[in-house]
Design an enzyme around this catalytic site. Structure first.
Site, PDB file in Angstrom:
ATOM      1  N   ARG A 173       0.951  -1.104   0.138  1.00 38.96           N
ATOM      2  CA  ARG A 173      -0.100  -0.071   0.045  1.00 38.96           C
ATOM      3  C   ARG A 173       1.189   1.262  -0.076  1.00 38.96           C
ATOM      4  O   ARG A 173       1.614   1.128   0.852  1.00 38.96           O
ATOM      5  CB  ARG A 173      -0.899   0.048   1.369  1.00 38.96           C
TER       6      ARG A 173
ATOM      7  N   SER B 257      -0.999   7.912   1.554  1.00 36.86           N
ATOM      8  CA  SER B 257      -0.711   9.302   1.759  1.00 36.86           C
ATOM      9  C   SER B 257      -1.126   9.981   3.186  1.00 36.86           C
ATOM     10  O   SER B 257      -2.203   9.399   3.490  1.00 36.86           O
ATOM     11  CB  SER B 257      -1.034  10.478   0.904  1.00 36.86           C
TER      12      SER B 257
ATOM     13  N   CYS C 106      -2.932  11.351   6.322  1.00 34.05           N
ATOM     14  CA  CYS C 106      -4.048  12.454   6.532  1.00 34.05           C
ATOM     15  C   CYS C 106      -4.407  12.657   8.032  1.00 34.05           C
ATOM     16  O   CYS C 106      -5.052  11.972   8.688  1.00 34.05           O
ATOM     17  CB  CYS C 106      -5.268  11.587   5.958  1.00 34.05           C
TER      18      CYS C 106
ATOM     19  N   CYS D 147      -9.456   7.651   4.572  1.00 35.45           N
ATOM     20  CA  CYS D 147      -7.920   7.534   4.766  1.00 35.45           C
ATOM     21  C   CYS D 147      -7.605   6.678   5.844  1.00 35.45           C
ATOM     22  O   CYS D 147      -7.089   5.591   5.763  1.00 35.45           O
ATOM     23  CB  CYS D 147      -7.410   8.677   5.084  1.00 35.45           C
TER      24      CYS D 147
ATOM     25  N   ASP E 291      -4.504  16.590  -7.971  1.00 25.54           N
ATOM     26  CA  ASP E 291      -3.609  15.815  -7.017  1.00 25.54           C
ATOM     27  C   ASP E 291      -2.364  16.122  -7.282  1.00 25.54           C
ATOM     28  O   ASP E 291      -1.550  16.049  -8.356  1.00 25.54           O
ATOM     29  CB  ASP E 291      -3.853  14.341  -7.566  1.00 25.54           C
TER      30      ASP E 291
ATOM     31  N   ARG F 142       0.073  14.595  -5.412  1.00 26.92           N
ATOM     32  CA  ARG F 142       0.828  13.563  -4.920  1.00 26.92           C
ATOM     33  C   ARG F 142       1.876  13.133  -5.926  1.00 26.92           C
ATOM     34  O   ARG F 142       1.760  13.073  -7.011  1.00 26.92           O
ATOM     35  CB  ARG F 142       0.018  12.381  -4.590  1.00 26.92           C
TER      36      ARG F 142
HETATM   37 ZN   LIG Z   1      -8.033  11.777   4.597  1.00 25.35          ZN
END
Ligand SMILES: [Zn+2]
Length: 211
Positions: free
Chosen positions: A64, A67, A69, A82, A141, A143
Site C-alpha cells: 500500500r 498518503s 491524513c 483514509c 492531485d 501527490r
Molecule cells: Zn483523509
C-alpha cells in the site's frame, strides 16, 4: 483547466535524495512490523516504510502506498476514508505475514494541512473535493510517486501487488519505474459523511469504486 497533475508534477522534481535514517521493530495491533524511516534530505520530510516478512527481492509484494491524513487518521474525521484504508492495509499485511505499507508525508493530496482545511471550507460552500482544490488554485492531485519508488528500490522490492482503487496511482508508480503486477481492490464502507467524497472519487477522479 488544470490537468491531472501526476506527470506535470513529477517533472518539477529533481530525483529524490533519501537517507535511510532509522529502523526498529514496532509492535502493532496488526502484528510486529518493521518500521524504517527515510529522511528526504531536500524537504526534511520523514517518510515511513512498515513491513513484515522478508521483502528483499520479493515479487508481487502486497503493498500500500498511503498518503498521510491527519484529520482522518488522528482526529477520526468522517470526511474521507483514509484511516479505514490505512487500517485495512495494515491488517492485510499483518494477516498475509508478508507485505509493506509506505506512509508518505503528503497531507491533503500534497497541498498541505492548512490548504486542505481551506478546501474543506470551500466544500462547506458547496464545492466537491475536486472543484474545491481548483478554486484555491491547486491541481487535482499533487501527490508524487518518485519518493515511494525510491523507497521500494532501497528496500529491494522487485514488484508489487498494489492495494488501491485508484488507477492513477498505478500509472503514477509505473511512470517512476515501479513494476505493478496487480491492482488489488481496497474497498472500505461508505457512510453518510463520506458518501459524497467517495462519489466524487468515483465519478471525477477515476477511482474504481462500487456505486
Ligand atoms: Zn483523509
Amino acid at each position: 483547466m488544470p490537468r491531472s497533475a501526476s506527470t506535470a508534477t513529477m517533472a518539477h522534481h529533481p530525483r529524490p535524495r533519501l537517507e535511510r535514517f532509522a529502523e526498529a521493530q514496532l509492535p502493532t495491533e496488526y502484528g510486529e512490523l518493521r518500521c524504517v524511516v527515510f529522511a528526504d534530505t531536500d524537504t526534511g520530510l520523514e517518510h515511513v516504510a512498515l513491513y513484515t516478512g522478508d521483502i528483499a527481492a520479493s515479487e508481487g509484494l502486497l503493498t500500500r502506498v498511503h498518503s498521510e491524513c491527519l484529520t482522518g487518521e488522528v482526529f477520526h474525521s468522517l470526511k474521507c476514508d483514509c484511516r479505514e484504508q490505512l487500517d485495512l492495509a495494515m491488517r492485510r499485511v499483518g494477516e498475509a505475514g508478508q507485505g509493506l505499507v509506505l506512509y508518505m508525508r503528503q497531507e491533503g493530496r500534497g497541498i498541505g494541512l492548512g490548504n486542505k482545511i481551506r478546501a474543506y471550507a470551500k466544500q462547506d460552500e458547496g464545492y466537491d473535493t475536486v472543484d474545491a482544490n481548483r478554486v484555491l488554485g491547486f491541481d487535482d492531485d499533487l501527490r508524487r510517486y518518485d519518493i515511494a519508488a525510491a523507497m521500494l528500490a532501497e528496500l529491494k522490492v522487485r514488484s508489487v501487488r498494489l492495494m488501491t482503487n485508484n488507477p492513477e496511482k498505478v500509472s503514477g508508480l509505473e511512470a517512476e519505474g515501479v513494476v505493478v503486477t496487480e491492482r488489488v481492490d481496497h474497498m472500505v464502507a461508505a457512510h453518510e459523511h463520506n458518501r459524497e467524497y467517495l462519489e466524487t472519487k468515483r465519478t471525477r477522479m477515476g477511482h474504481l469504486l462500487d456505486e
